[in-house]
Design a protein around this motif. Structure first.
Motif, mmCIF file in Angstrom:
data_model
loop_
_atom_site.group_PDB
_atom_site.id
_atom_site.type_symbol
_atom_site.label_atom_id
_atom_site.label_comp_id
_atom_site.label_asym_id
_atom_site.label_seq_id
_atom_site.Cartn_x
_atom_site.Cartn_y
_atom_site.Cartn_z
ATOM 1 N N ARG A 58 -12.669 -12.990 -12.111
ATOM 2 C CA ARG A 58 -12.574 -11.415 -13.008
ATOM 3 C C ARG A 58 -11.931 -10.389 -12.114
ATOM 4 N NH1 ARG A 58 -17.555 -7.580 -10.352
ATOM 5 N NH2 ARG A 58 -16.632 -5.874 -11.445
ATOM 6 N N LEU A 59 -10.964 -11.889 -10.682
ATOM 7 C CA LEU A 59 -10.307 -10.812 -10.441
ATOM 8 C C LEU A 59 -8.963 -11.014 -11.571
ATOM 9 C CD1 LEU A 59 -8.735 -9.371 -7.791
ATOM 10 C CD2 LEU A 59 -8.892 -11.412 -6.639
ATOM 11 N N ARG A 60 -8.981 -12.205 -11.504
ATOM 12 C CA ARG A 60 -8.030 -12.763 -12.489
ATOM 13 C C ARG A 60 -7.722 -12.242 -13.544
ATOM 14 N NH1 ARG A 60 -5.540 -18.967 -13.757
ATOM 15 N NH2 ARG A 60 -3.442 -18.204 -14.040
ATOM 16 N N LEU A 61 -8.428 -11.485 -14.434
ATOM 17 C CA LEU A 61 -8.702 -11.433 -15.396
ATOM 18 C C LEU A 61 -8.672 -9.450 -14.714
ATOM 19 C CD1 LEU A 61 -9.235 -10.610 -18.312
ATOM 20 C CD2 LEU A 61 -11.635 -10.009 -17.486
ATOM 21 N N ILE A 62 -8.625 -8.702 -14.218
ATOM 22 C CA ILE A 62 -7.949 -8.095 -13.739
ATOM 23 C C ILE A 62 -6.372 -7.406 -13.398
ATOM 24 C CG2 ILE A 62 -7.950 -5.533 -12.098
ATOM 25 C CD1 ILE A 62 -10.790 -6.587 -11.116
ATOM 26 N N ILE A 63 -5.995 -8.993 -12.945
ATOM 27 C CA ILE A 63 -4.586 -8.690 -13.275
ATOM 28 C C ILE A 63 -3.869 -8.694 -14.010
ATOM 29 C CG2 ILE A 63 -2.464 -10.482 -11.939
ATOM 30 C CD1 ILE A 63 -4.916 -10.616 -9.352
ATOM 31 N N THR A 64 -4.279 -10.040 -15.089
ATOM 32 C CA THR A 64 -3.625 -10.213 -16.478
ATOM 33 C C THR A 64 -3.656 -8.887 -16.813
ATOM 34 O OG1 THR A 64 -5.689 -10.737 -17.204
ATOM 35 C CG2 THR A 64 -3.914 -11.760 -16.493
ATOM 36 N N GLU A 65 -4.360 -7.954 -17.307
ATOM 37 C CA GLU A 65 -4.981 -6.457 -17.724
ATOM 38 C C GLU A 65 -3.733 -5.917 -17.300
ATOM 39 O OE1 GLU A 65 -8.812 -5.704 -18.105
ATOM 40 O OE2 GLU A 65 -8.957 -7.289 -20.024
ATOM 41 N N ASP A 66 -3.399 -5.517 -16.223
ATOM 42 C CA ASP A 66 -2.764 -4.898 -15.126
ATOM 43 C C ASP A 66 -1.364 -4.520 -15.330
ATOM 44 O OD1 ASP A 66 -0.379 -3.879 -12.719
ATOM 45 O OD2 ASP A 66 -2.733 -2.581 -12.703
ATOM 46 N N ARG B 127 3.455 -9.347 -15.102
ATOM 47 C CA ARG B 127 4.050 -9.841 -14.833
ATOM 48 C C ARG B 127 4.267 -10.288 -13.886
ATOM 49 N NH1 ARG B 127 7.777 -4.746 -15.382
ATOM 50 N NH2 ARG B 127 5.602 -3.270 -15.464
ATOM 51 N N VAL B 128 3.782 -10.814 -12.226
ATOM 52 C CA VAL B 128 4.322 -11.058 -11.335
ATOM 53 C C VAL B 128 2.826 -13.005 -11.673
ATOM 54 C CG1 VAL B 128 3.651 -11.342 -9.046
ATOM 55 C CG2 VAL B 128 4.239 -9.387 -9.752
ATOM 56 N N GLN C 152 2.467 -13.587 -14.680
ATOM 57 C CA GLN C 152 3.333 -14.613 -15.688
ATOM 58 C C GLN C 152 4.647 -15.912 -14.945
ATOM 59 O OE1 GLN C 152 4.860 -11.908 -18.254
ATOM 60 N NE2 GLN C 152 2.701 -12.335 -18.871
ATOM 61 N N GLN C 153 5.027 -15.231 -13.326
ATOM 62 C CA GLN C 153 5.436 -15.964 -13.393
ATOM 63 C C GLN C 153 5.191 -17.360 -12.150
ATOM 64 O OE1 GLN C 153 8.498 -12.958 -10.959
ATOM 65 N NE2 GLN C 153 8.862 -12.121 -12.975
ATOM 66 N N VAL C 154 3.938 -17.012 -11.732
ATOM 67 C CA VAL C 154 3.357 -18.065 -10.948
ATOM 68 C C VAL C 154 3.444 -19.559 -12.473
ATOM 69 C CG1 VAL C 154 1.301 -18.449 -9.788
ATOM 70 C CG2 VAL C 154 2.995 -16.382 -9.487
ATOM 71 N N PRO C 155 3.229 -20.422 -11.746
ATOM 72 C CA PRO C 155 2.764 -21.967 -12.463
ATOM 73 C C PRO C 155 1.075 -21.408 -12.581
ATOM 74 C CG PRO C 155 3.859 -22.473 -10.916
ATOM 75 C CD PRO C 155 4.157 -21.061 -10.723
ATOM 76 N N ASP C 156 0.977 -22.002 -13.094
ATOM 77 C CA ASP C 156 -0.916 -22.250 -13.798
ATOM 78 C C ASP C 156 -1.255 -23.525 -13.044
ATOM 79 O OD1 ASP C 156 -3.539 -22.052 -14.697
ATOM 80 O OD2 ASP C 156 -3.266 -22.547 -16.103
ATOM 81 N N VAL C 157 -1.409 -23.767 -11.835
ATOM 82 C CA VAL C 157 -2.037 -24.199 -10.595
ATOM 83 C C VAL C 157 -4.032 -24.939 -10.907
ATOM 84 C CG1 VAL C 157 -0.408 -23.934 -8.645
ATOM 85 C CG2 VAL C 157 -2.486 -23.463 -9.428
ATOM 86 N N ALA C 158 -4.358 -24.304 -11.877
ATOM 87 C CA ALA C 158 -5.625 -25.111 -12.436
ATOM 88 C C ALA C 158 -5.358 -25.578 -13.407
ATOM 89 C CB ALA C 158 -6.568 -23.255 -13.569
ATOM 90 N N GLY C 159 -4.732 -26.499 -14.272
ATOM 91 C CA GLY C 159 -4.675 -27.783 -14.919
ATOM 92 C C GLY C 159 -4.149 -27.195 -15.932
ATOM 93 N N GLY C 160 -4.875 -25.551 -16.665
ATOM 94 C CA GLY C 160 -5.352 -25.514 -18.455
ATOM 95 C C GLY C 160 -6.790 -26.384 -18.651
ATOM 96 N N GLY C 161 -7.147 -26.688 -17.948
ATOM 97 C CA GLY C 161 -8.962 -26.946 -18.142
ATOM 98 C C GLY C 161 -9.831 -25.841 -19.162
ATOM 99 N N ASP C 162 -10.268 -26.520 -20.012
ATOM 100 C CA ASP C 162 -11.300 -25.325 -20.807
ATOM 101 C C ASP C 162 -12.544 -25.125 -20.109
ATOM 102 O OD1 ASP C 162 -9.277 -25.878 -22.745
ATOM 103 O OD2 ASP C 162 -10.102 -27.026 -24.279
ATOM 104 N N ASP C 163 -12.926 -25.288 -19.372
ATOM 105 C CA ASP C 163 -14.360 -25.386 -18.168
ATOM 106 C C ASP C 163 -13.604 -24.219 -17.478
ATOM 107 O OD1 ASP C 163 -12.570 -26.826 -16.550
ATOM 108 O OD2 ASP C 163 -14.326 -28.851 -16.069
ATOM 109 N N GLY C 164 -12.924 -23.961 -17.244
ATOM 110 C CA GLY C 164 -12.671 -22.493 -15.864
ATOM 111 C C GLY C 164 -12.600 -23.261 -14.721
ATOM 112 N N ASP C 165 -12.300 -24.811 -14.471
ATOM 113 C CA ASP C 165 -11.960 -24.671 -12.933
ATOM 114 C C ASP C 165 -10.854 -24.129 -13.112
ATOM 115 O OD1 ASP C 165 -14.421 -26.552 -13.863
ATOM 116 O OD2 ASP C 165 -13.652 -28.505 -13.175
ATOM 117 N N LEU C 166 -11.187 -24.128 -11.511
ATOM 118 C CA LEU C 166 -9.933 -23.006 -10.682
ATOM 119 C C LEU C 166 -8.867 -24.652 -10.011
ATOM 120 C CD1 LEU C 166 -11.469 -20.444 -9.152
ATOM 121 C CD2 LEU C 166 -10.228 -20.407 -11.159
ATOM 122 N N LEU C 167 -9.207 -25.472 -10.096
ATOM 123 C CA LEU C 167 -8.367 -26.781 -9.180
ATOM 124 C C LEU C 167 -8.415 -27.716 -10.473
ATOM 125 C CD1 LEU C 167 -10.697 -26.832 -6.130
ATOM 126 C CD2 LEU C 167 -8.041 -26.164 -6.042
#
Length: 92
Positions: free
Chosen positions: A24-32, A37-38, A40-55
Motif C-alpha cells: 500500500r505504501l509503495r502504491l502511494i509512493i508511485t502515485e505521488d 521519480r525517486v 523509478q531511480q531505485v532498482p526493483d529488488v523484488a525480482g519482478g515476481g507476479d505473486d507480489g513477494d517483496l524479496l
C-alpha cells in the motif's frame, strides 16, 4: 528533528509494516509525482515476481521459513535448547 532522525524513524517504521502495508505504501509512493521519480531511480529488488513477494526468490530459498517469534534472533539459543530438551524427553 534532523533529517538523520527522520530517516532512522522511517527505516524502523517500514521494518514494522506487514507485506500488505508495504504494498500500500509503495502504491502511494508511485502515485505521488515527486516520490515516483525517486522510486523509478531505485532498482526493483523484488525480482519482478507476479505473486507480489517483496524479496527475491533466491533470498527466500536461502532463508527458509521466515515466520518466527519477534524475538527469535535474540533468543535463538534458548529456542534451540528448548527444542533439544523436548526431543530428548520424547526419545526417553
Amino acid at each position: 528533528m534532523t533529517a538523520a532522525h527522520d530517516y532512522e524513524h522511517l527505516h524502523h517504521l517500514v521494518d514494522r509494516l506487514s507485506p500488505t502495508q508495504v504494498r500500500r505504501l509503495r502504491l502511494i509512493i508511485t502515485e505521488d509525482e515527486e516520490l515516483s521519480r525517486v522510486d523509478q531511480q531505485v532498482p526493483d529488488v523484488a525480482g519482478g515476481g507476479d505473486d507480489g513477494d517483496l524479496l527475491p526468490a533466491s533470498f527466500l530459498a536461502l532463508s527458509g521459513s521466515i515466520e518466527a517469534p519477534a524475538d527469535y534472533a535474540e533468543r535463538h539459543d534458548d529456542y534451540i535448547r528448548e527444542r533439544v530438551e523436548r526431543e530428548r524427553s520424547a526419545n526417553e
